[in-house]
Design a protein around this motif. Sequence first.
Motif, PDB file in Angstrom:
ATOM      1  N   UNK A   1       0.811  -1.218   0.000  1.00  0.00           N
ATOM      2  CA  UNK A   1       0.000   0.000   0.000  1.00  0.00           C
ATOM      3  C   UNK A   1       0.847   1.272   0.000  1.00  0.00           C
ATOM      4  N   UNK A   2       2.085   1.158   0.434  1.00  0.00           N
ATOM      5  CA  UNK A   2       2.957   2.327   0.474  1.00  0.00           C
ATOM      6  C   UNK A   2       3.876   2.425  -0.732  1.00  0.00           C
ATOM      7  N   UNK A   3       3.684   1.540  -1.707  1.00  0.00           N
ATOM      8  CA  UNK A   3       4.495   1.594  -2.910  1.00  0.00           C
ATOM      9  C   UNK A   3       5.810   0.852  -2.817  1.00  0.00           C
ATOM     10  N   UNK A   4       6.023   0.140  -1.707  1.00  0.00           N
ATOM     11  CA  UNK A   4       7.258  -0.626  -1.559  1.00  0.00           C
ATOM     12  C   UNK A   4       7.124  -1.969  -2.263  1.00  0.00           C
ATOM     13  N   UNK A   5       8.171  -2.347  -2.962  1.00  0.00           N
ATOM     14  CA  UNK A   5       8.146  -3.591  -3.718  1.00  0.00           C
ATOM     15  C   UNK A   5       8.034  -4.787  -2.758  1.00  0.00           C
ATOM     16  N   UNK A   6       7.098  -5.690  -3.057  1.00  0.00           N
ATOM     17  CA  UNK A   6       6.937  -6.898  -2.244  1.00  0.00           C
ATOM     18  C   UNK A   6       8.057  -7.876  -2.570  1.00  0.00           C
ATOM     19  N   UNK A   7       8.484  -8.625  -1.586  1.00  0.00           N
ATOM     20  CA  UNK A   7       9.509  -9.632  -1.846  1.00  0.00           C
ATOM     21  C   UNK A   7       8.932 -10.752  -2.719  1.00  0.00           C
ATOM     22  N   UNK A   8       7.641 -11.000  -2.537  1.00  0.00           N
ATOM     23  CA  UNK A   8       6.963 -12.041  -3.316  1.00  0.00           C
ATOM     24  C   UNK A   8       5.669 -11.446  -3.866  1.00  0.00           C
ATOM     25  N   UNK A   9       5.504 -11.393  -5.208  1.00  0.00           N
ATOM     26  CA  UNK A   9       4.246 -10.856  -5.754  1.00  0.00           C
ATOM     27  C   UNK A   9       3.046 -11.685  -5.291  1.00  0.00           C
ATOM     28  N   UNK A  10       1.888 -11.046  -5.185  1.00  0.00           N
ATOM     29  CA  UNK A  10       0.659 -11.726  -4.769  1.00  0.00           C
ATOM     30  C   UNK A  10      -0.286 -11.809  -5.958  1.00  0.00           C
ATOM     31  N   UNK A  11      -0.779 -13.009  -6.244  1.00  0.00           N
ATOM     32  CA  UNK A  11      -1.743 -13.197  -7.336  1.00  0.00           C
ATOM     33  C   UNK A  11      -3.140 -13.337  -6.742  1.00  0.00           C
ATOM     34  N   UNK A  12      -4.060 -12.564  -7.278  1.00  0.00           N
ATOM     35  CA  UNK A  12      -5.462 -12.634  -6.853  1.00  0.00           C
ATOM     36  C   UNK A  12      -6.311 -12.862  -8.095  1.00  0.00           C
ATOM     37  N   UNK A  13      -7.185 -13.858  -8.018  1.00  0.00           N
ATOM     38  CA  UNK A  13      -7.992 -14.203  -9.188  1.00  0.00           C
ATOM     39  C   UNK A  13      -9.468 -14.202  -8.850  1.00  0.00           C
ATOM     40  N   UNK A  14     -10.269 -13.908  -9.863  1.00  0.00           N
ATOM     41  CA  UNK A  14     -11.708 -14.130  -9.764  1.00  0.00           C
ATOM     42  C   UNK A  14     -11.945 -15.573 -10.189  1.00  0.00           C
ATOM     43  N   UNK A  15     -12.338 -16.392  -9.242  1.00  0.00           N
ATOM     44  CA  UNK A  15     -12.590 -17.809  -9.514  1.00  0.00           C
ATOM     45  C   UNK A  15     -14.091 -18.003  -9.722  1.00  0.00           C
ATOM     46  N   UNK A  16     -14.415 -18.611 -10.843  1.00  0.00           N
ATOM     47  CA  UNK A  16     -15.826 -18.847 -11.177  1.00  0.00           C
ATOM     48  C   UNK A  16     -16.086 -20.333 -11.331  1.00  0.00           C
ATOM     49  N   UNK A  17     -17.364 -20.658 -11.421  1.00  0.00           N
ATOM     50  CA  UNK A  17     -17.805 -22.044 -11.591  1.00  0.00           C
ATOM     51  C   UNK A  17     -18.732 -22.085 -12.801  1.00  0.00           C
ATOM     52  N   UNK A  18     -18.639 -23.126 -13.640  1.00  0.00           N
ATOM     53  CA  UNK A  18     -19.495 -23.193 -14.826  1.00  0.00           C
ATOM     54  C   UNK A  18     -20.978 -23.126 -14.447  1.00  0.00           C
ATOM     55  N   UNK A  19     -21.754 -22.484 -15.294  1.00  0.00           N
ATOM     56  CA  UNK A  19     -23.215 -22.398 -15.143  1.00  0.00           C
ATOM     57  C   UNK A  19     -23.661 -21.745 -13.834  1.00  0.00           C
ATOM     58  N   UNK A  20     -22.842 -20.847 -13.328  1.00  0.00           N
ATOM     59  CA  UNK A  20     -23.236 -20.083 -12.147  1.00  0.00           C
ATOM     60  C   UNK A  20     -22.975 -18.608 -12.419  1.00  0.00           C
ATOM     61  N   UNK A  21     -23.553 -17.763 -11.599  1.00  0.00           N
ATOM     62  CA  UNK A  21     -23.313 -16.329 -11.698  1.00  0.00           C
ATOM     63  C   UNK A  21     -22.472 -15.892 -10.507  1.00  0.00           C
ATOM     64  N   UNK A  22     -21.586 -14.964 -10.739  1.00  0.00           N
ATOM     65  CA  UNK A  22     -20.752 -14.456  -9.661  1.00  0.00           C
ATOM     66  C   UNK A  22     -19.386 -15.107  -9.672  1.00  0.00           C
ATOM     67  N   UNK A  23     -18.745 -15.096  -8.537  1.00  0.00           N
ATOM     68  CA  UNK A  23     -17.408 -15.647  -8.428  1.00  0.00           C
ATOM     69  C   UNK A  23     -16.803 -15.248  -7.101  1.00  0.00           C
TER      70      UNK A  23
END
Length: 144
Positions: A93-115
């Motif tokens: 949040x302060x602009x400092x480089x993270x030692x390890x990048x963080x991946x965040x995904x929108x996970x969905x499921x077939x034939x459903x709405x949302x995620x």
Amino acid sequence: MAWEKSGKEGSLLKWFDVMEAEKYEYTVGPAGEQFFNGLKQGKIIGSKCDKCGRIYVPARLYCEHCFIKIETYVEVNKDEAYIDSFTIIYKDDNGNRLTQPISIALVRFPNTEGGILCYVDGNVRAGVKVKFISFQWPLRVKVD
Ligand SMILES: [Zn+2]
């Protein structure tokens, strides 16, 4: 960023106040309770509209298409969960480089709405199936 609206300086409606509470707690509501209780058992719970049959994940109380209350809850097949879209965070949040990048995904499921937004371990890509490795909030998934 999404909350930055264009407008002329000084033209936006605003007011100043002091927040009295340092911390708010919200109830999760009836549908949220079904969803979070499901997580405790390693299940992904959605709600199914009795009128149109749409399944919402996470579970929600009203169908936004039919405008009716939903009272049917179903477990969705988490083996079919896939990454719809993702982002990778390189700085804190302060602009400092993270030692390890963080991946965040929108996970969905077939034939459903949302995620569900989840942390991702592994080589994150759109369209790939995920395996749930933690049902603690926020959820964590992995990809090969
Ligand atoms: Zn409906």
